[in-house]
Design a protein around this motif. Structure first.
Motif, PDB file in Angstrom:
ATOM      1  N   GLU A   7       0.810  14.024 -58.619  1.00 46.80           N
ATOM      2  CA  GLU A   7       0.630  14.766 -59.872  1.00 46.80           C
ATOM      3  C   GLU A   7      -0.357  15.913 -59.679  1.00 46.80           C
ATOM      4  O   GLU A   7      -0.182  16.991 -60.229  1.00 46.80           O
ATOM      5  CB  GLU A   7       0.150  13.833 -60.988  1.00 46.80           C
ATOM      6  CG  GLU A   7       1.205  12.874 -61.476  1.00 46.80           C
ATOM      7  CD  GLU A   7       2.368  13.567 -62.165  1.00 46.80           C
ATOM      8  OE1 GLU A   7       2.173  14.638 -62.766  1.00 46.80           O
ATOM      9  OE2 GLU A   7       3.481  13.030 -62.085  1.00 46.80           O
ATOM     10  N   SER A   8      -1.391  15.677 -58.889  1.00 48.92           N
ATOM     11  CA  SER A   8      -2.372  16.726 -58.616  1.00 48.92           C
ATOM     12  C   SER A   8      -1.731  17.897 -57.888  1.00 48.92           C
ATOM     13  O   SER A   8      -1.972  19.060 -58.227  1.00 48.92           O
ATOM     14  CB  SER A   8      -3.524  16.157 -57.789  1.00 48.92           C
ATOM     15  OG  SER A   8      -4.377  17.183 -57.374  1.00 48.92           O
ATOM     16  N   VAL A   9      -0.889  17.606 -56.897  1.00 52.17           N
ATOM     17  CA  VAL A   9      -0.201  18.657 -56.153  1.00 52.17           C
ATOM     18  C   VAL A   9       0.751  19.411 -57.082  1.00 52.17           C
ATOM     19  O   VAL A   9       0.839  20.643 -57.033  1.00 52.17           O
ATOM     20  CB  VAL A   9       0.540  18.069 -54.939  1.00 52.17           C
ATOM     21  CG1 VAL A   9       1.459  19.092 -54.297  1.00 52.17           C
ATOM     22  CG2 VAL A   9      -0.454  17.552 -53.920  1.00 52.17           C
ATOM     23  N   LEU A  10       1.467  18.682 -57.929  1.00 50.56           N
ATOM     24  CA  LEU A  10       2.366  19.341 -58.879  1.00 50.56           C
ATOM     25  C   LEU A  10       1.590  20.263 -59.818  1.00 50.56           C
ATOM     26  O   LEU A  10       2.044  21.372 -60.121  1.00 50.56           O
ATOM     27  CB  LEU A  10       3.134  18.306 -59.703  1.00 50.56           C
ATOM     28  CG  LEU A  10       4.379  17.745 -59.058  1.00 50.56           C
ATOM     29  CD1 LEU A  10       4.986  16.660 -59.930  1.00 50.56           C
ATOM     30  CD2 LEU A  10       5.391  18.834 -58.812  1.00 50.56           C
ATOM     31  N   GLN A  11       0.442  19.825 -60.281  1.00 45.46           N
ATOM     32  CA  GLN A  11      -0.366  20.655 -61.170  1.00 45.46           C
ATOM     33  C   GLN A  11      -0.827  21.910 -60.448  1.00 45.46           C
ATOM     34  O   GLN A  11      -0.833  22.996 -61.027  1.00 45.46           O
ATOM     35  CB  GLN A  11      -1.573  19.862 -61.696  1.00 45.46           C
ATOM     36  CG  GLN A  11      -2.394  20.632 -62.697  1.00 45.46           C
ATOM     37  CD  GLN A  11      -1.602  21.038 -63.926  1.00 45.46           C
ATOM     38  OE1 GLN A  11      -0.712  20.333 -64.376  1.00 45.46           O
ATOM     39  NE2 GLN A  11      -1.906  22.202 -64.459  1.00 45.46           N
ATOM     40  N   GLN A  12      -1.186  21.777 -59.175  1.00 45.42           N
ATOM     41  CA  GLN A  12      -1.585  22.945 -58.396  1.00 45.42           C
ATOM     42  C   GLN A  12      -0.414  23.906 -58.229  1.00 45.42           C
ATOM     43  O   GLN A  12      -0.592  25.125 -58.315  1.00 45.42           O
ATOM     44  CB  GLN A  12      -2.114  22.529 -57.027  1.00 45.42           C
ATOM     45  CG  GLN A  12      -3.440  21.829 -57.090  1.00 45.42           C
ATOM     46  CD  GLN A  12      -3.870  21.297 -55.735  1.00 45.42           C
ATOM     47  OE1 GLN A  12      -3.119  21.327 -54.775  1.00 45.42           O
ATOM     48  NE2 GLN A  12      -5.083  20.787 -55.670  1.00 45.42           N
ATOM     49  N   LEU A  13       0.785  23.373 -57.997  1.00 39.42           N
ATOM     50  CA  LEU A  13       1.967  24.230 -57.889  1.00 39.42           C
ATOM     51  C   LEU A  13       2.234  24.966 -59.192  1.00 39.42           C
ATOM     52  O   LEU A  13       2.566  26.153 -59.191  1.00 39.42           O
ATOM     53  CB  LEU A  13       3.195  23.406 -57.499  1.00 39.42           C
ATOM     54  CG  LEU A  13       3.291  22.972 -56.048  1.00 39.42           C
ATOM     55  CD1 LEU A  13       4.458  22.001 -55.860  1.00 39.42           C
ATOM     56  CD2 LEU A  13       3.481  24.180 -55.154  1.00 39.42           C
ATOM     57  N   ARG A  14       2.106  24.251 -60.303  1.00 39.09           N
ATOM     58  CA  ARG A  14       2.319  24.886 -61.612  1.00 39.09           C
ATOM     59  C   ARG A  14       1.306  26.000 -61.838  1.00 39.09           C
ATOM     60  O   ARG A  14       1.663  27.089 -62.288  1.00 39.09           O
ATOM     61  CB  ARG A  14       2.192  23.848 -62.722  1.00 39.09           C
ATOM     62  CG  ARG A  14       3.327  22.878 -62.797  1.00 39.09           C
ATOM     63  CD  ARG A  14       3.138  21.929 -63.966  1.00 39.09           C
ATOM     64  NE  ARG A  14       4.079  20.837 -63.886  1.00 39.09           N
ATOM     65  CZ  ARG A  14       3.758  19.550 -63.889  1.00 39.09           C
ATOM     66  NH1 ARG A  14       2.478  19.191 -63.997  1.00 39.09           N
ATOM     67  NH2 ARG A  14       4.673  18.635 -63.808  1.00 39.09           N
ATOM     68  N   THR A  15       0.051  25.724 -61.530  1.00 36.68           N
ATOM     69  CA  THR A  15      -1.002  26.716 -61.726  1.00 36.68           C
ATOM     70  C   THR A  15      -0.758  27.940 -60.859  1.00 36.68           C
ATOM     71  O   THR A  15      -0.887  29.077 -61.323  1.00 36.68           O
ATOM     72  CB  THR A  15      -2.372  26.108 -61.395  1.00 36.68           C
ATOM     73  OG1 THR A  15      -2.560  24.943 -62.199  1.00 36.68           O
ATOM     74  CG2 THR A  15      -3.493  27.087 -61.667  1.00 36.68           C
ATOM     75  N   THR A  16      -0.371  27.713 -59.610  1.00 34.87           N
ATOM     76  CA  THR A  16      -0.087  28.822 -58.701  1.00 34.87           C
ATOM     77  C   THR A  16       1.090  29.642 -59.198  1.00 34.87           C
ATOM     78  O   THR A  16       1.059  30.870 -59.172  1.00 34.87           O
ATOM     79  CB  THR A  16       0.214  28.290 -57.283  1.00 34.87           C
ATOM     80  OG1 THR A  16      -0.897  27.515 -56.848  1.00 34.87           O
ATOM     81  CG2 THR A  16       0.454  29.425 -56.315  1.00 34.87           C
ATOM     82  N   ALA A  17       2.124  28.961 -59.673  1.00 40.36           N
ATOM     83  CA  ALA A  17       3.306  29.663 -60.161  1.00 40.36           C
ATOM     84  C   ALA A  17       2.981  30.479 -61.407  1.00 40.36           C
ATOM     85  O   ALA A  17       3.436  31.620 -61.545  1.00 40.36           O
ATOM     86  CB  ALA A  17       4.422  28.672 -60.457  1.00 40.36           C
ATOM     87  N   LEU A  18       2.190  29.920 -62.308  1.00 35.46           N
ATOM     88  CA  LEU A  18       1.822  30.651 -63.522  1.00 35.46           C
ATOM     89  C   LEU A  18       0.927  31.837 -63.191  1.00 35.46           C
ATOM     90  O   LEU A  18       1.052  32.903 -63.777  1.00 35.46           O
ATOM     91  CB  LEU A  18       1.133  29.724 -64.520  1.00 35.46           C
ATOM     92  CG  LEU A  18       2.047  28.688 -65.185  1.00 35.46           C
ATOM     93  CD1 LEU A  18       1.233  27.724 -66.034  1.00 35.46           C
ATOM     94  CD2 LEU A  18       3.123  29.352 -66.010  1.00 35.46           C
ATOM     95  N   GLY A  32       7.483  19.247 -68.631  1.00 31.84           N
ATOM     96  CA  GLY A  32       7.814  18.550 -67.402  1.00 31.84           C
ATOM     97  C   GLY A  32       9.218  17.997 -67.396  1.00 31.84           C
ATOM     98  O   GLY A  32      10.067  18.322 -68.210  1.00 31.84           O
ATOM     99  N   GLY A  33       9.448  17.159 -66.477  1.00 31.91           N
ATOM    100  CA  GLY A  33      10.728  16.520 -66.282  1.00 31.91           C
ATOM    101  C   GLY A  33      10.573  15.566 -65.128  1.00 31.91           C
ATOM    102  O   GLY A  33       9.492  15.055 -64.864  1.00 31.91           O
ATOM    103  N   SER A  34      11.653  15.353 -64.432  1.00 34.36           N
ATOM    104  CA  SER A  34      11.566  14.467 -63.286  1.00 34.36           C
ATOM    105  C   SER A  34      10.904  15.191 -62.124  1.00 34.36           C
ATOM    106  O   SER A  34      10.793  16.416 -62.103  1.00 34.36           O
ATOM    107  CB  SER A  34      12.960  13.995 -62.888  1.00 34.36           C
ATOM    108  OG  SER A  34      13.692  15.070 -62.323  1.00 34.36           O
ATOM    109  N   PHE A  35      10.484  14.419 -61.156  1.00 37.41           N
ATOM    110  CA  PHE A  35       9.831  14.991 -59.988  1.00 37.41           C
ATOM    111  C   PHE A  35      10.782  15.912 -59.248  1.00 37.41           C
ATOM    112  O   PHE A  35      10.394  16.990 -58.792  1.00 37.41           O
ATOM    113  CB  PHE A  35       9.342  13.870 -59.070  1.00 37.41           C
ATOM    114  CG  PHE A  35       8.586  14.366 -57.881  1.00 37.41           C
ATOM    115  CD1 PHE A  35       7.280  14.792 -58.014  1.00 37.41           C
ATOM    116  CD2 PHE A  35       9.190  14.417 -56.638  1.00 37.41           C
ATOM    117  CE1 PHE A  35       6.574  15.256 -56.926  1.00 37.41           C
ATOM    118  CE2 PHE A  35       8.497  14.886 -55.536  1.00 37.41           C
ATOM    119  CZ  PHE A  35       7.188  15.301 -55.679  1.00 37.41           C
TER     120      PHE A  35
END
Length: 105
Positions: A7-18, A32-35
């Protein structure tokens, strides 16, 4: 690897993308949705960033007006960082899979 780490890595990806100006809004990132869906979205954003960066590099090489070298280099680095992040996520997923497969039944 724990769910919290993923979840931490996903949050970092989201932040980077935004931060990179991704097409999705903050509401989409929170909903969100599925992994697998999140991974597909992240990979699509990385691919788009790479295509845009390579397009700008080509435009600069052709001497088109309005394309500055510093913008090209920054976009290429953003695309590279996104790719490296995706590669690290993949490596962590493979390591987690191998760890789970080594658990005695």
């Amino acid at each position: 690897m724990t769910i919290a780490a993923i979840e931490s890595v996903l949050q970092q990806l989201r932040t980077t993308a935004l931060a990179a100006g991704g097409a999705s809004s903050a509401a989409d990132a929170v909903a969100g949705g599925s992994f697998a869906d999140e991974m597909k979205k992240s990979l699509a954003r990385v691919s788009n960033a790479q295509q845009n960066a390579y397009g700008q590099a080509e435009a600069f090489e052709l001497g088109k007006p309005g394309v500055a070298l510093n913008d090209v280099m920054v976009d290429l680095q953003k695309a590279n960082i996104g790719f490296q992040m995706s590669l690290q996520v993949r490596n962590k997923l493979v390591a987690a899979y191998q760890e789970i497969m080594n658990i005695p039944a």
